[in-house]
Design a protein around this motif. Structure first.
Motif, PDB file in Angstrom:
ATOM      1  N   GLU B  58       0.963  -1.163   0.015  1.00  0.00           N
ATOM      2  CA  GLU B  58      -0.160  -0.138  -0.080  1.00  0.00           C
ATOM      3  C   GLU B  58       0.877   1.162  -0.044  1.00  0.00           C
ATOM      4  O   GLU B  58       0.505   2.172  -0.704  1.00  0.00           O
ATOM      5  CB  GLU B  58      -0.955   0.070   1.172  1.00  0.00           C
ATOM      6  N   MET B  59       1.914   1.209   0.844  1.00  0.00           N
ATOM      7  CA  MET B  59       2.954   2.330   0.761  1.00  0.00           C
ATOM      8  C   MET B  59       3.437   2.601  -0.910  1.00  0.00           C
ATOM      9  O   MET B  59       3.354   3.712  -0.940  1.00  0.00           O
ATOM     10  CB  MET B  59       4.128   2.098   1.790  1.00  0.00           C
ATOM     11  N   ASN B  61       2.043   1.841  -3.578  1.00  0.00           N
ATOM     12  CA  ASN B  61       0.946   2.240  -4.338  1.00  0.00           C
ATOM     13  C   ASN B  61       0.583   3.640  -3.918  1.00  0.00           C
ATOM     14  O   ASN B  61       0.313   4.380  -4.902  1.00  0.00           O
ATOM     15  CB  ASN B  61      -0.560   1.524  -3.969  1.00  0.00           C
ATOM     16  N   ALA B  62       0.410   4.155  -2.913  1.00  0.00           N
ATOM     17  CA  ALA B  62       0.348   5.405  -2.171  1.00  0.00           C
ATOM     18  C   ALA B  62       1.447   6.246  -2.936  1.00  0.00           C
ATOM     19  O   ALA B  62       1.427   7.388  -3.163  1.00  0.00           O
ATOM     20  CB  ALA B  62       0.470   5.678  -0.952  1.00  0.00           C
ATOM     21  N   LEU B  63       2.645   5.909  -2.832  1.00  0.00           N
ATOM     22  CA  LEU B  63       3.964   6.940  -3.270  1.00  0.00           C
ATOM     23  C   LEU B  63       3.968   6.772  -4.707  1.00  0.00           C
ATOM     24  O   LEU B  63       4.196   7.906  -5.241  1.00  0.00           O
ATOM     25  CB  LEU B  63       5.102   6.164  -2.520  1.00  0.00           C
TER      26      LEU B  63
END
Lengths: 824, 211, 336
Positions: B58-59, B61-63
Motif C-alpha cells: 500500500e505504501m 501504491n500510495a507513493l
C-alpha cells in the motif's frame, strides 16, 4: 317585550347535556355557559344576534333554528349537529373560503383566526364553489383603524359591537359591487349557505357616515371582535404574529372601570431584546374596552434605573416632608404604603380626587348606615331597562358606563335619562328612548329630589322630606297651566310605582291636579325641557328594573354632603339600583385605605403630582417609580371588586416598597401588602397570588374579590333643602378630560392623540378662535381650542390630566368654574 | 482529483447491497501444548509477513501510483449531497428577483432552538416587509424545521458547512443568506427537507377557479 | 587539550544535536510512513511536504505550559523524563555513528581536531550500552509512580515487568554473538564481519538476531509491545500527566533508543560499517540503521499489539528458552 315569569328558570337538553337557564335566553348563550360548543362566527355574547353567518344552525325539537336568536323553552331538546347541519355548516365555511386570500402567512390574525379555526374544525378540504372576485383596496378609517376588505368575511361583528355595545354606530354594511350568484346554485347548494353567500357577495363594511373616515371614539373594539385580519390597528399591522406575543393578564388602570385586559408583549426588535407591549386585547365577549384602554398602553417608565443616591434623597425627603400629594392612579398596595407612612411618620396625605370622593362616600355611609351602594354595573347591563345618569360626563368620565347606558337601550329595550349641564350628541343618539337633559349647573339636588318625588315609596320617606316635597309642589302652583294635564298623568304613575310594580296601570285623572305643581317647581330648578313630562311617561312604559349612576359632579359639588344623603335616601326608598362611579382609577381603593387630608403648605412630596421632591412613574421625577404596566398589585374598581394587575414590562428602578424598606417599614415584596389591606373597610386578607383574573364561560366575572359593605352608624340621614348655587359667567369651564385621555399615562401613549387643550362645541369654538388665554384666579394659561363635535352648549371643557397645570387647585370643590377668556 | 471520483464511486457502491464474508477462525486453544503449537504455526506460516507485505504494498501504491484517499480539506472539498442541511439560504423569486420570504414568522415559531428572529412592518406598498431577519448559528441545530415549515420555499438549507467562529453566537443577517441578485441564475431549488415532493401535482385537489 | 579530546567533545555535541534532531525527524518519518501505508498523505501543510511539522510541534512543545499535578512528587516527576533522555544519549557514547574524520587545520580553535566515530571506545561497549538502556527503565517507572495517577501507576507497573523481562532476552540473545566474537567491544564486532556479506553474524546467529529484534522492540516500547502507554487501555500510561517539554523528552528518549537498537542490530549482526565492494561502509551503515528504523515503523503499521499476559508468556516461555538453547548450541559449536 316577551313575557317573563318571575325567576323563570327552564331546563333543556343541549347536545345530550341537561342545562338550566333563565327563560328568554338564547340557546347559544346557554350552551356557552354550559361549555357546549356550537360554532358561531357572527354572534357576540352581549350584543343582539346578527344572523350573518348562519353557522350556529341547530335543531331544536326537530326544527332548524339559529342558536344565536332562538330562545330556550322548558324541556327543549337541542341537537347541535347532525348530518344535515354538518353539511350546511361545511357549505357555509366553503363559501367563506371562496376568494379569501390564501396568504395566511402575512395576515395579522393568522394563528388566532376564526376562519382558519372553523375551516379546520369543520373540515373544509375542497372548494366546490367559485365566483369572480372584485378589487377591494385596504384603507385607514381613522387614526387607529385599518380595514382590509379583501380579508373581510362580513360577519358584521364590528357593526354589531359598535352599535349595541359602544354606541357610536360608526360602522355599517356598504355595497361590495360583487357579481350576483348563479341562480342554479339556489337549487343545488344548501339553503343557508346560499342565502349567506348571497348577502356576503353584496356587502362590505364601511363607515356609516358615508365618508371614508369613521367618526367614532376610536375605541378599537371592532378590531378586537374581528374574527379575521380585516380590522387591525394601524400601529400593529404586520408587526407581529399572535403566537409570538406573550399575553399578560392585567387590569386597565386608566379609569375606575378597571377592565380586564391582556398586555401582549414581545421583544422590541432583534437588536433590542427588551419587551415591548405590541397591543392590548380583551375578552371581548365579556368586557369592552375604550380607546384609552386599548391604545394607551406604552406609558411605561423606560428610563428608570437603580439610582441609590436618589433613593437616599427620597428617604431624607420623606422624613422631613409635611405632606405627600398623589393621585388615584396607584394600586391599593401603594395606597396602603402611603397610609403606613402617614401612621408612622405623621405625614399628611393629599389626594384631590379621592378626598372629594371619600367625603362623599362617608356622608353616604353615614346616611345609609353602611358603606358602598348596592348597584352593580354588570348586573345592570344584563337586567336593567331604565337608567338615569346624574353628574357624570359619561363619554369622557367612564366609557364603560356609557356602554352600559347604550347596552340597556339596545339590548334591554330600555330607556335612559342623562342629566348633565353639557349636552352630548352621542348619548342623545343612543336610542329613541334616551333624553339628554341639560340641567342647570349645580342643580343636581333638584334632580335627585325629583327622583325621590317620582319614584320613592312615600311611606318610607321621612316626614321632613315628604313635607319638603309637598311644599315644593304647593309653592309653585301657578307656573304652567298647559302642561298640568300631562304632568298629572305622570305623577300618578309615579305614586303607583312606589312599591315594586309601577308602570302598568292607567291612573285616574282625579289625582292629577294635586301633584302637578310639585313637579314643575323642581323641574324649573334644574331646568327641564317643556316636554319633559311626556318624555318620562313614554320612557317608563313597561319598565321594571331601574338603575341610577352618579358621577364625579356630585363629589365635586358645593352641596356634596346633601347630595350624598339624597343618594342614600334614593337607594333606601326607591327601586333604583345605584352605582357610584369613582372619579379616577383607584379613587375607591384610596378612599377606603387612606386617611386623606386637606391641602396644606410645607415640604410636599409629589407622587406623580407636583411637589418639592417628586416621585414619578413618568420618568421626570427625582426618583423613578414603576408605571402601572410595570408593577403588580390590586386596584379597586367601580364594580366594587379588588382586581389584580400584573407587570407586563420589566422595571429597573426602585419602587415605593424600597423606600419603606429603607425606613424599616417595608414588606419583602409589594404584593405582600395585598393581604394587609384593611379588612374593616371591606377588603379581604388574601394573598395576591390567590386572586384570579378572568371570566367564566357564562360571562360572570372571576376576578379578584368583591368588597364587602360595612355597617356604620347612621348619623345623618336627613337631606337639607335645595340651596341655590347658580353660577353665571360669560364662559363656564367644566373640568373634564377629552375622551381617551384620563391621566398623564394615557397622554404619554403614542396612539392617544387628544391634546391638553380647551374643548368646546363647534359653535363655541368658532366663537373662541383657535387659541385662547384663560385666566384662572390670576394664573393665565394659553391653550389651543379643540372642537369636540359631540358636545353641545356653551360650556367649555378644561382637562385635568396634566398634573403640572394643577387644575384641581383652581376648581376646588366644584367641577364648574367661571373663567375669563381672551383670544391669544 | 482521482480520490474525489473514487468517493463518488464509493457512494454508488454503497447503494448496492453489501456482502459480508465471515472469517473461519477455528477454535482458540486455551492452554498448554495446543496453544504453543498455534503460536508456532502462526509465527511460521508467514502470516506476520503477509501483514508487512500488505502495508508495504500500500505504501508503494500510495507513493508511486497515487492511490491516496486523503482529501486535503480546506484546499479540496468533497461534493455534498443536495439534501445536506448546512447554513441556510434565503431564496429569491426567479422571475422578479424579489426575495421569497413573506415574513409569516412560521420559521421563528417552529424553531426548536429559538434561534430565528425577525422583524416585519407595513411597507409603503401595503405589503408585509421583512425589515430584519437573523439566525443565530451559535444556537441553530440544523434540524430543518424552518425549511420544512416555510410556505414559500424561501428559507432552505444550503451547502455552506464551515461555520466555525471565534464567538459562541454567530448571527447571520438576511442579506448574508439571500441569494445575491447577480447570482440569481445560479440559484438552485433545495431538494431536501421541506421541498415539494416529486409527485406534488398528484396530491393537489383541484379547485374551480376558472372564471 | 589534545586533538582527540577536542574531537570527542565535538562528537558529543554532534550526537546531542543531530540525534536529537533525528529523533524529532523520526516522528515526522513515522507519521509519513504510517500515512503512506494507510494510503494517506500525512503532514502536508507545514513547510514543503509537511517537513516543518516537527519544527511546529517542537515550538508547540517548548512553549506549552509546564504543568505538574498537585499531588505529584515534584522532584521525581521532573527527574523522570531527564533519566529517559539522558540514558538514551549516554548509551550512544559507545556507539559508532559516523566515520572518524579530522577537522581541517585552517579552522580556528578546533582545527586539526580528530573526531572519532565512537565517543568512548571502551572495550565493554555492548555491555555498557545494554546496561545504560536497562537503567533507562527508571524513567517511565518513576514517571508513572510520581504523577499520582492511576493510569500512570499501571503504566509504571507494566514498565517494570516489561523492561525487566525483556532485559533478560536482550542479554541472552546478544550473548551468542559475543561468544562468537570473543569481545564486548563494538569495534571488534565490526572488524569480525569485515570480510563481506558472508561474514555477517546474522547468518551464524539467525535466532539470536530475531530474538534481539523482538526484545529490542519491547525495550523501545514499540508496537506490538507498546503496552506502557497503550492509549486504548490506560490513556497514556506513564505519560498521562506529562505535557510540553517533559513529554517531549520522553519521546526524544524513545526515538534515540530506537536509533540505538537499530545501530546495535546493524553493528552486531549486519556487518557494521565495513565497506562492501565499492560501496562506502559508512553509507551502507547508515542505510542499515535506516532500514531497522523503518522496520519499526513498518511493523507498527502492520501488526496489532499483544496483551500483557501474552507478552510475558512470549518472553518467559518462548523467547528466553530459545535464547538459552541458542547459547548452549553456540557454546557447543564454539567449543568444538
Amino acid at each position: 317585550m316577551e313575557e317573563i315569569e318571575n325567576n323563570g328558570i327552564v331546563s333543556l337538553i343541549i347536545d345530550g347535556k341537561i342545562c338550566t337557564a333563565k327563560e328568554g335566553e338564547y340557546i347559544l348563550n346557554v350552551a356557552r355557559a354550559n361549555s357546549i360548543f356550537i360554532p358561531a362566527i357572527c354572534y357576540l355574547t352581549r350584543c343582539s344576534p346578527t344572523l350573518a353567518c348562519r353557522i350556529c344552525l341547530v335543531e331544536a325539537d326537530g326544527k332548524r333554528v339559529y342558536a344565536c336568536n332562538a330562545k330556550v323553552k322548558d324541556g327543549m331538546n337541542v341537537v347541535v349537529s347532525n348530518e344535515e347541519i354538518l353539511e350546511e355548516r361545511k357549505a357555509i365555511m366553503q363559501v367563506y373560503d371562496v376568494n379569501h386570500p390564501l396568504q395566511c402567512g402575512v395576515c395579522d390574525q393568522s394563528g388566532s383566526c376564526e376562519l382558519q379555526n372553523y375551516t379546520l374544525e369543520i373540515g373544509v378540504d375542497e372548494q366546490p364553489y367559485r365566483i369572480a372576485d372584485v378589487q377591494r383596496e385596504s384603507s385607514n378609517w381613522s387614526s387607529v383603524l385599518h380595514y382590509d376588505p379583501a380579508l373581510c368575511i362580513v360577519c358584521e361583528r364590528c357593526v354589531t359591537v359598535c352599535k349595541d355595545m359602544i354606541g357610536d354606530s360608526a360602522l355599517t354594511t356598504g355595497p361590495r359591487g360583487g357579481e350576483g350568484l348563479d341562480k342554479e346554485l339556489k337549487d343545488t347548494m344548501p339553503k343557508d349557505a346560499y342565502s349567506m353567500w348571497n348577502k356576503l357577495q353584496k356587502s362590505v363594511i364601511a363607515p356609516s357616515n358615508e365618508t371614508d373616515q369613521t367618526n367614532c371614539s376610536d375605541c378599537g373594539e371592532c378590531i378586537a371582535v374581528c374574527p379575521v385580519g380585516a380590522l387591525v390597528s394601524r400601529d400593529f399591522v404586520y408587526t407581529a404574529n399572535s403566537w409570538e406575543l406573550t399575553k399578560v393578564p392585567a387590569t386597565c388602570a386608566h379609569c375606575s372601570s378597571g377592565c380586564q385586559i391582556y398586555y401582549e408583549t414581545k421583544p422590541t426588535s432583534i437588536a433590542n431584546r427588551y419587551e415591548k407591549i405590541y397591543r392590548v386585547t380583551n375578552e371581548w365577549n365579556y368586557v369592552s374596552l375604550c380607546g384609552a384602554g386599548r391604545f394607551g398602553y406604552d406609558f411605561e417608565n423606560r428610563t428608570a434605573s437603580k439610582d441609590a443616591n436618589a433613593l437616599k434623597d427620597a428617604v431624607v425627603a420623606i422624613k422631613k416632608a409635611d405632606a405627600i400629594r398623589f393621585n388615584s392612579v396607584i394600586t391599593n398596595e401603594e395606597a396602603l404604603m402611603l397610609q403606613t407612612l402617614k401612621e408612622k411618620l405623621g405625614v399628611k396625605l393629599i389626594n384631590n380626587d379621592a378626598k372629594a370622593f371619600k367625603d362623599f362616600m362617608t356622608y353616604f355611609a353615614n346616611a345609609k348606615g353602611s358603606t358602598l351602594s348596592n348597584g352593580n354595573i354588570r348586573t345592570m347591563m344584563q337586567e336593567s331597562d331604565f337608567i338615569i345618569s346624574v353628574g357624570s360626563a359619561l363619554r369622557n368620565d367612564n366609557p364603560n358606563v356609557r356602554y352600559l347606558f347604550n347596552n340597556i337601550q339596545k339590548l334591554n329595550k330600555g330607556a335612559g335619562l342623562y342629566f348633565h349641564p353639557i349636552g352630548d350628541k352621542v348619548i342623545e343618539n343612543l336610542g329613541k328612548n334616551v333624553a339628554c337633559i341639560e340641567n342647570k349647573i349645580n342643580s343636581e339636588e333638584a334632580v335627585l329630589y325629583w327622583i325621590l318625588d317620582n319614584f320613592a315609596d312615600k311611606e318610607k320617606l321621612p316626614a321632613e322630606v315628604k313635607d319638603y316635597l309637598a311644599s315644593l309642589s304647593t309653592t309653585t302652583k301657578k307656573t304652567i297651566s298647559e302642561t298640568v294635564m300631562e304632568d298629572v298623568v305622570e305623577t300618578v304613575v309615579d305614586e303607583a310605582t312606589g312599591e315594586s310594580k309601577e308602570v302598568t296601570k292607567k291612573v285616574p285623572k282625579k289625582v292629577d291636579k294635586e301633584i302637578e305643581v310639585n313637579k314643575s317647581k323642581l323641574l324649573e330648578i334644574f331646568g327641564a325641557p317643556s316636554d319633559f313630562a311626556d318624555t318620562i311617561e313614554k320612557f317608563l312604559a313597561k319598565k321594571e328594573n331601574f338603575s341610577l349612576v352618579v358621577g364625579e359632579d356630585l363629589y365635586f359639588h358645593p352641596r356634596s354632603k346633601n347630595l350624598a344623603i339624597l343618594v342614600a335616601l334614593i337607594e333606601s326608598t326607591t327601586p333604583f339600583n345605584i352605582a357610584i362611579i369613582p372619579p379616577k382609577t383607584n379613587s375607591l381603593g384610596v378612599s377606603l385605605i387612606c386617611d386623606l387630608d386637606d391641602e396644606c403648605s410645607g415640604y410636599v412630596i409629589g407622587y406623580n403630582e407636583v411637589g418639592d421632591f417628586r416621585l414619578s412613574a413618568l420618568g421626570d421625577g427625582d426618583l423613578d417609580m414603576p408605571a402601572m404596566n410595570q408593577q403588580e398589585g390590586t386596584l379597586t374598581n367601580m364594580h366594587k371588586r379588588v382586581v389584580p394587575t400584573n407587570a407586563a414590562l420589566s422595571y429597573n428602578g426602585y419602587i415605593l416598597n424600597d423606600i419603606l424598606n429603607e425606613l424599616g417599614m417595608g414588606e419583602r415584596l409589594t404584593i405582600d401588602w395585598t393581604k394587609e389591606l384593611p379588612v374593616k373597610e371591606g377588603f379581604e386578607a388574601r394573598e395576591f397570588d390567590s386572586l384570579p383574573n378572568g371570566y367564566n364561560n357564562d360571562g360572570s366575572e372571576n376576578r379578584g374579590y368583591g368588597l364587602k359593605s360595612q355597617k356604620v352608624k347612621a348619623t345623618e340621614s336627613l337631606p337639607k333643602e335645595i340651596s341655590s348655587n347658580e353660577m353665571s359667567a360669560d364662559v363656564m369651564a367644566y373640568r373634564c378630560n377629552p375622551q381617551r385621555q384620563f391621566n398623564e399615562f394615557t397622554a404619554t401613549a403614542h396612539q392617544i392623540f387628544e391634546p391638553f387643550a380647551l374643548y368646546a362645541s363647534e359653535e363655541k369654538a368658532s366663537e373662541l378662535g383657535s387659541r385662547v388665554a384663560i385666566d384662572l384666579d390670576g394664573t393665565e394659561f394659553v391653550l389651543d381650542v379643540k372642537i369636540d363635535d359631540r358636545m353641545s352648549g356653551d360650556i367649555v371643557k378644561l382637562p385635568d390630566f396634566k398634573h403640572s397645570f394643577e387644575i384641581y387647585k383652581f376648581f376646588g370643590q366644584n367641577r364648574f368654574k367661571s373663567i375669563s377668556i381672551r383670544k391669544a | 482529483m482521482a480520490h474525489i471520483e473514487e468517493h463518488k464511486d464509493t457512494q454508488a457502491i454503497q447503494r448496492e447491497k453489501q456482502n459480508y464474508i465471515m472469517l473461519d477462525l477455528g477454535k482458540t486453544p486455551q492452554f498448554g501444548i495446543p496453544a504453543f503449537i498455534q503460536v508456532v504455526k502462526r509465527s511460521l506460516s508467514r502470516e506476520l509477513l503477509k501483514g508487512l507485505g500488505v502495508t508495504f504494498r500500500e505504501m508503494i501504491n500510495a507513493l508511486f501510483k497515487g492511490k491516496l484517499h486523503t482529501t486535503q480539506y480546506p484546499f479540496e472539498k468533497l461534493p455534498i449531497a443536495p439534501r445536506y442541511r448546512a447554513i441556510h439560504e434565503m431564496l429569491r423569486l426567479l422571475e422578479s428577483g424579489h426575495y421569497r420570504c413573506i415574513g409569516c414568522g412560521l420559521c421563528e415559531k417552529i424553531c426548536i432552538s429559538n434561534c430565528i428572529a425577525m422583524e416585519t412592518r407595513y411597507d409603503e406598498n401595503q405589503r408585509k416587509e421583512v425589515s430584519e431577519y437573523t439566525i443565530n448559528f451559535g444556537r441553530c441545530i440544523f434540524c430543518g424545521y424552518c425549511a420544512e415549515v416555510c410556505p414559500e420555499l424561501a428559507i432552505v438549507h444550503g451547502g455552506r458547512y464551515e461555520n466555525a467562529s471565534e464567538q459562541r453566537a454567530g448571527f447571520s443577517l438576511f442579506e448574508d443568506m439571500l441569494t445575491p441578485i447577480d447570482k440569481l441564475k445560479e440559484q438552485n431549488e433545495f431538494a431536501g427537507f421541506g421541498s415539494i415532493s416529486p409527485n406534488a401535482d398528484e396530491n393537489i385537489k383541484k379547485t374551480p377557479l376558472a372564471y | 587539550m589534545d586533538a582527540l579530546t577536542i574531537g570527542t567533545i565535538i562528537k558529543i555535541l554532534i550526537i546531542l544535536a543531530i540525534v536529537s534532531a533525528i529523533a524529532g525527524f523520526g516522528t515526522y518519518i513515522e507519521r509519513k510512513v504510517l500515512a503512506f501505508m494507510q494510503r494517506r498523505l500525512g503532514p502536508m501543510h507545514v513547510g514543503p511536504y509537511g517537513l516543518l511539522q516537527i519544527a511546529a510541534d517542537g515550538i508547540k512543545l517548548f512553549t506549552k505550559e509546564d504543568i505538574i499535578p498537585q499531588n505529584a512528587n515534584k522532584f521525581i516527576f521532573s527527574l523522570a523524563p531527564v533519566i529517559t533522555a539522558a540514558t538514551a544519549f549516554i548509551a550512544m557514547a559507545a556507539l559508532p555513528l559516523f566515520p572518524t574524520f579530522t577537522i581541517p587545520e585552517f579552522l580556528p580553535l578546533i582545527g586539526g581536531a580528530i573526531v572519532p566515530s565512537i565517543v568512548a571506545d571502551i572495550n565493554i561497549g555492548i555491555l555498557f550500552i545494554l546496561g545504560i538502556m536497562a537503567a533507562g527503565l527508571y524513567g517511565p517507572l518513576l514517571a508513572g509512580m510520581a504523577q499520582s495517577n492511576k493510569w500512570g501507576i499501571i503504566g509504571s507497573a507494566r514498565t517494570a515487568v516489561q523492561f525487566l523481562s525483556y532485559e533478560v532476552v536482550t542479554g541472552l540473545s546478544v550473548l551468542a554473538p559475543i561468544m562468537l566474537v570473543g569481545s564486548l567491544s563494538l569495534i571488534d564486532f565490526n572488524d569480525a564481519q569485515a570480510s563481506g556479506i558472508g561474514s555477517w553474524l546474522i547468518w551464524q546467529q539467525p535466532i539470536a538476531f530475531v530474538l534481539f529484534l523482538i526484545a529490542g522492540f519491547a525495550e523501545t516500547n514499540r508496537t506490538p509491545f507498546d503496552l506502557l502507554e497503550h492509549e486504548a487501555e490506560i490513556i497514556s500510561g506513564y505519560v498521562t500527566e506529562y505535557s510540553g517539554l517533559r513529554w517531549g523528552m520522553f519521546f526524544i528518549g524513545e526515538y534515540a533508543n530506537m536509533i540505538t537498537i537499530s545501530v546495535i542490530a546493524a553493528v552486531v549482526f549486519c556487518g557494521g560499517y565495513n565497506d562492501l565492494w565499492f560501496i562506502s561502509g559508512w553509507l551502507l551503515f547508515v542505510l542499515k540503521v535506516i532500514f531497522f528504523f523503518f522496520l519499526m515503523l513498518w511493523v507498527r503499521a502492520a501488526w496489532p499489539h499483544v496483551r500483557p499476559d501474552q507478552m510475558m508468556w512470549l518472553c518467559w516461555k518462548v523467547l528466553m528458552p530459545l535464547a538459552v538453547i541458542n547459547i548452549v548450541i553456540t557454546g557447543i559449536v564454539v567449543m568444538l
